[in-house]
Write a protein that holds these residues in place. Structure first.
Motif, PDB file in Angstrom:
ATOM      1  N   GLU A 114     -11.346  98.694 -28.403  1.00 33.48           N
ATOM      2  CA  GLU A 114     -11.950  98.595 -27.065  1.00 33.48           C
ATOM      3  C   GLU A 114     -11.899  97.185 -26.496  1.00 33.48           C
ATOM      4  O   GLU A 114     -11.977  96.990 -25.274  1.00 33.48           O
ATOM      5  CB  GLU A 114     -13.393  99.105 -27.086  1.00 33.48           C
ATOM      6  CG  GLU A 114     -14.301  98.425 -28.089  1.00 33.48           C
ATOM      7  CD  GLU A 114     -14.391  99.214 -29.376  1.00 33.48           C
ATOM      8  OE1 GLU A 114     -15.386  99.028 -30.100  1.00 33.48           O
ATOM      9  OE2 GLU A 114     -13.481 100.016 -29.673  1.00 33.48           O
ATOM     10  N   SER A 115     -11.745  96.165 -27.348  1.00 34.45           N
ATOM     11  CA  SER A 115     -11.666  94.787 -26.853  1.00 34.45           C
ATOM     12  C   SER A 115     -10.397  94.527 -26.046  1.00 34.45           C
ATOM     13  O   SER A 115     -10.340  93.600 -25.236  1.00 34.45           O
ATOM     14  CB  SER A 115     -11.729  93.804 -28.032  1.00 34.45           C
ATOM     15  OG  SER A 115     -10.609  93.992 -28.895  1.00 34.45           O
ATOM     16  N   TYR A 117      -9.118  96.235 -23.597  1.00 33.25           N
ATOM     17  CA  TYR A 117      -9.309  96.427 -22.162  1.00 33.25           C
ATOM     18  C   TYR A 117      -9.859  95.163 -21.503  1.00 33.25           C
ATOM     19  O   TYR A 117      -9.425  94.764 -20.422  1.00 33.25           O
ATOM     20  CB  TYR A 117     -10.256  97.605 -21.910  1.00 33.25           C
ATOM     21  CG  TYR A 117      -9.804  98.907 -22.529  1.00 33.25           C
ATOM     22  CD1 TYR A 117      -8.508  99.367 -22.361  1.00 33.25           C
ATOM     23  CD2 TYR A 117     -10.684  99.675 -23.289  1.00 33.25           C
ATOM     24  CE1 TYR A 117      -8.085 100.556 -22.931  1.00 33.25           C
ATOM     25  CE2 TYR A 117     -10.284 100.871 -23.858  1.00 33.25           C
ATOM     26  CZ  TYR A 117      -8.986 101.296 -23.683  1.00 33.25           C
ATOM     27  OH  TYR A 117      -8.589 102.476 -24.257  1.00 33.25           O
ATOM     28  N   ALA A 118     -10.821  94.526 -22.162  1.00 31.32           N
ATOM     29  CA  ALA A 118     -11.423  93.313 -21.600  1.00 31.32           C
ATOM     30  C   ALA A 118     -10.421  92.161 -21.560  1.00 31.32           C
ATOM     31  O   ALA A 118     -10.401  91.370 -20.608  1.00 31.32           O
ATOM     32  CB  ALA A 118     -12.646  92.911 -22.425  1.00 31.32           C
ATOM     33  N   GLN A 122      -9.008  90.559 -17.873  1.00 32.48           N
ATOM     34  CA  GLN A 122      -9.868  89.379 -17.704  1.00 32.48           C
ATOM     35  C   GLN A 122      -9.624  88.640 -16.400  1.00 32.48           C
ATOM     36  O   GLN A 122     -10.551  88.039 -15.835  1.00 32.48           O
ATOM     37  CB  GLN A 122      -9.686  88.428 -18.885  1.00 32.48           C
ATOM     38  CG  GLN A 122      -8.279  87.918 -19.087  1.00 32.48           C
ATOM     39  CD  GLN A 122      -8.141  87.065 -20.328  1.00 32.48           C
ATOM     40  OE1 GLN A 122      -8.597  85.922 -20.352  1.00 32.48           O
ATOM     41  NE2 GLN A 122      -7.525  87.601 -21.372  1.00 32.48           N
ATOM     42  N   GLN A 138     -15.237 106.978 -23.092  1.00 30.64           N
ATOM     43  CA  GLN A 138     -15.345 105.636 -23.650  1.00 30.64           C
ATOM     44  C   GLN A 138     -15.103 104.569 -22.589  1.00 30.64           C
ATOM     45  O   GLN A 138     -15.861 103.590 -22.486  1.00 30.64           O
ATOM     46  CB  GLN A 138     -14.335 105.480 -24.795  1.00 30.64           C
ATOM     47  CG  GLN A 138     -14.548 104.261 -25.681  1.00 30.64           C
ATOM     48  CD  GLN A 138     -15.702 104.432 -26.654  1.00 30.64           C
ATOM     49  OE1 GLN A 138     -16.275 105.508 -26.749  1.00 30.64           O
ATOM     50  NE2 GLN A 138     -16.056 103.354 -27.339  1.00 30.64           N
ATOM     51  N   ILE A 139     -14.060 104.745 -21.791  1.00 34.33           N
ATOM     52  CA  ILE A 139     -13.760 103.763 -20.746  1.00 34.33           C
ATOM     53  C   ILE A 139     -14.853 103.754 -19.698  1.00 34.33           C
ATOM     54  O   ILE A 139     -15.287 102.694 -19.236  1.00 34.33           O
ATOM     55  CB  ILE A 139     -12.383 104.069 -20.119  1.00 34.33           C
ATOM     56  CG1 ILE A 139     -11.277 103.732 -21.119  1.00 34.33           C
ATOM     57  CG2 ILE A 139     -12.181 103.274 -18.827  1.00 34.33           C
ATOM     58  CD1 ILE A 139      -9.877 104.032 -20.628  1.00 34.33           C
ATOM     59  N   TYR A 142     -17.955 101.802 -21.217  1.00 30.27           N
ATOM     60  CA  TYR A 142     -17.903 100.406 -21.633  1.00 30.27           C
ATOM     61  C   TYR A 142     -16.880  99.534 -20.900  1.00 30.27           C
ATOM     62  O   TYR A 142     -17.051  98.316 -20.848  1.00 30.27           O
ATOM     63  CB  TYR A 142     -17.601 100.330 -23.147  1.00 30.27           C
ATOM     64  CG  TYR A 142     -18.597 101.058 -24.006  1.00 30.27           C
ATOM     65  CD1 TYR A 142     -19.886 100.572 -24.185  1.00 30.27           C
ATOM     66  CD2 TYR A 142     -18.246 102.253 -24.632  1.00 30.27           C
ATOM     67  CE1 TYR A 142     -20.806 101.241 -24.979  1.00 30.27           C
ATOM     68  CE2 TYR A 142     -19.158 102.934 -25.427  1.00 30.27           C
ATOM     69  CZ  TYR A 142     -20.437 102.424 -25.598  1.00 30.27           C
ATOM     70  OH  TYR A 142     -21.341 103.095 -26.377  1.00 30.27           O
ATOM     71  N   SER A 143     -15.830 100.123 -20.343  1.00 32.83           N
ATOM     72  CA  SER A 143     -14.708  99.281 -19.894  1.00 32.83           C
ATOM     73  C   SER A 143     -14.221  99.590 -18.488  1.00 32.83           C
ATOM     74  O   SER A 143     -13.139  99.130 -18.100  1.00 32.83           O
ATOM     75  CB  SER A 143     -13.532  99.437 -20.885  1.00 32.83           C
ATOM     76  OG  SER A 143     -13.946  99.220 -22.210  1.00 32.83           O
ATOM     77  N   PHE A 146     -12.677  96.988 -15.834  1.00 30.60           N
ATOM     78  CA  PHE A 146     -11.359  96.381 -16.017  1.00 30.60           C
ATOM     79  C   PHE A 146     -10.234  97.226 -15.401  1.00 30.60           C
ATOM     80  O   PHE A 146      -9.087  96.788 -15.357  1.00 30.60           O
ATOM     81  CB  PHE A 146     -11.093  96.150 -17.509  1.00 30.60           C
ATOM     82  CG  PHE A 146     -12.160  95.337 -18.178  1.00 30.60           C
ATOM     83  CD1 PHE A 146     -12.400  94.030 -17.786  1.00 30.60           C
ATOM     84  CD2 PHE A 146     -12.959  95.889 -19.176  1.00 30.60           C
ATOM     85  CE1 PHE A 146     -13.403  93.275 -18.386  1.00 30.60           C
ATOM     86  CE2 PHE A 146     -13.951  95.148 -19.785  1.00 30.60           C
ATOM     87  CZ  PHE A 146     -14.182  93.837 -19.385  1.00 30.60           C
TER      88      PHE A 146
END
Length: 486
Positions: A114-115, A117-118, A122, A138-139, A142-143, A146
């Motif tokens: 998952e990191s 995506y960030a 960025q 999930q997206i 948390y994401s 992005f």
């Protein structure tokens, strides 16, 4: 040399198979060949490269393919990760491909940490020119930030590829979407929890199409927030709530609405229809929740008389499928208001009626523009003769599909022959809405052919409709031979 537009059209001819190739469950060998062929085409010449890449990267169902262009990608415990700073040339390579993505359909197969995506999002959205977004659970949770960009015109929250849960709250995701993509034109909200949905919906001022599933909880100003979306042309709505909604001050709302599909109780259907601007609505689908009383259902159909521009109407489950001791007058009162809708082109009606030859004549004369008519009740208290179909032949010159009950349990030789229609009526499909067997296939086939000379496809729930169809086919074969001999 080929024109660039022509090259683009050639590449886009392969787009359907290319995008289907992403679905590992349903893709075919032909889909795989489309993608391979398009790749080969792009590699064959610089002229073809850019249009081919645009199509190849237009749709993605996971982010993982992007990582294949980054040398900084590593695999750890079966997951793709980025463990060091991305070099500037790698960013350029990433954006070269990511900028082509227009549709992202998260199908849950992404094998990335998952990191990722960030990291990818960025400095700018992962897909800066994205037009359609279907993010998974999930997206969304948390994401989502992005992936969001002002270019998104259509979104589904959350993606239907994932199991729905009433325990997860996607309200914050919807609020974030409203703040980052206020120009959204189409929004599909699935059946799950959305806290603060009313406030979020007000942020989509440009919204034209909105599909709202059954929500576990509704806010009292839910309808007020929907009415603020003045550019809506399509609305699919489910109103299943123990509490009543606030309609205070609402009238002539939804001025642009052309298509409405709504499920709810009689009171909610009635209250909602009262606030809709009548002149623009062309397509309406009504479904009652539960088993309404016929009195309440009559109130709803009576309110439809104001929608004079309606062309397509679907009324489902207005009364029980099996009506105990049916009341002729009340069933007619339920149906009769629809005859005022003189612009009807397509109708589906699921409630029973007492149908006679005279009532059939009234129905046919009320809808001269009708193209498809479906009377789909399971039981009928009175059924008109086959000859009553002649009213549709005379009054509905554009009718090409008819589902209607007629008497087919007539003994051989018991009925008089029917005179032919003096012109070639275009009706080609007929379904008999009764659960009886055909006793005299020859009479039924001849009668239908006399009324509708173009009729080819006939069916019903009883036996011997295959014989009726075979006889009709023989009539057409004879007529074709006669024309050739002239």
């Amino acid at each position: 040399m080929l024109n660039v537009d022509v090259i683009t059209l050639i590449c886009e001819e392969l787009e359907f198979g290319t995008s289907r190739c992403l679905d590992r469950t349903f893709r075919t060998t032909e889909d795989l060949n489309c993608r391979k062929g398009l790749l080969s085409l792009g590699l064959s010449s610089k002229t073809f490269l850019e249009p081919a890449l645009d199509v190849l990267w237009r749709t993605l169902n996971r982010v993982e393919p992007l990582l294949s262009v980054l040398p900084e990608t590593v695999s750890l415990n079966g997951k793709k990760m980025i463990m060091k700073q991305i070099a500037l040339p790698s960013w350029d390579r990433l954006h070269y491909y990511a900028s082509r993505v227009r549709i992202f359909k998260d199908d849950g197969t992404d094998n990335v940490h998952e990191s990722v995506y960030a990291i990818l999002g960025q400095s700018k959205p992962i897909f800066p020119n994205l037009a359609q977004l279907l993010p998974g659970t999930q997206i969304c949770t948390y994401s989502l930030v992005f992936f969001l960009t002002s270019s998104i015109s259509r979104a589904v929250i959350p993606s239907p590829y994932f199991p729905q849960s009433e325990h997860l709250d996607f309200g914050p995701s919807l609020a974030l979407l409203a703040s980052k993509s206020p120009g959204l034109r189409s929004l599909f909200i699935t059946t799950t929890q959305f806290s603060g949905i009313s406030a979020s919906l007000r942020g989509f001022r440009e919204l034209e199409a909105l599909h709202l599933g059954h929500l576990p909880q509704y806010e009292k100003d839910y309808i007020q927030s929907l009415a603020s979306l003045t550019k809506l042309t399509y609305l699919n709505l489910t109103l299943l709530s123990d509490d009543s909604f606030d309609y205070v001050g609402l009238q002539n709302s939804f001025p642009s609405l052309k298509q409405l599909s709504i499920i709810g109780s009689s009171s909610e259907l009635h209250n909602f229809l009262k606030i809709v601007t009548p002149l623009s609505l062309q397509i309406l689908s009504l479904t009652w929740h539960g088993d309404p009383s016929i009195i309440d259902a009559i109130d709803v159909t009576t309110s439809l008389g104001r929608f004079s521009s309606l062309q397509n109407l679907n009324i489902d489950n207005a009364t029980s499928l099996f009506v105990v001791d049916p009341d002729r007058e009340r069933l007619w009162s339920l149906f009769n208001p629809l005859l005022k809708l003189t612009q009807i082109r397509s109708l589906r009606y699921s409630s029973p009626l007492f149908l006679t030859d005279q009532i059939t004549a009234t129905i046919a004369s009320s809808w001269p523009h009708a193209e498809t008519l479906h009377f789909t009740a399971v039981s009928w208290s009175e059924i008109p003769p086959v000859s009553s179909l002649a009213h549709f032949a005379r009054e509905c010159p554009n009718l090409d599909y008819l589902q209607y009950p007629i008497q087919i349990d007539v003994s051989p030789g018991a009925a008089d022959p029917i005179p032919p229609t003096p012109f070639m009526h275009p009706l080609r499909d007929f379904i008999c809405s009764v659960h009886y067997d055909v006793l005299d296939p020859l009479y039924v086939a001849l009668s239908l052919h006399q009324i509708f000379p173009s009729l080819k496809n006939v069916s019903g729930d009883g036996d011997k409709w295959d014989e009726v169809k075979a006889i009709l086919e023989s009539y057409h074969l004879i007529l074709a031979q006669d024309r050739r001999s002239i």
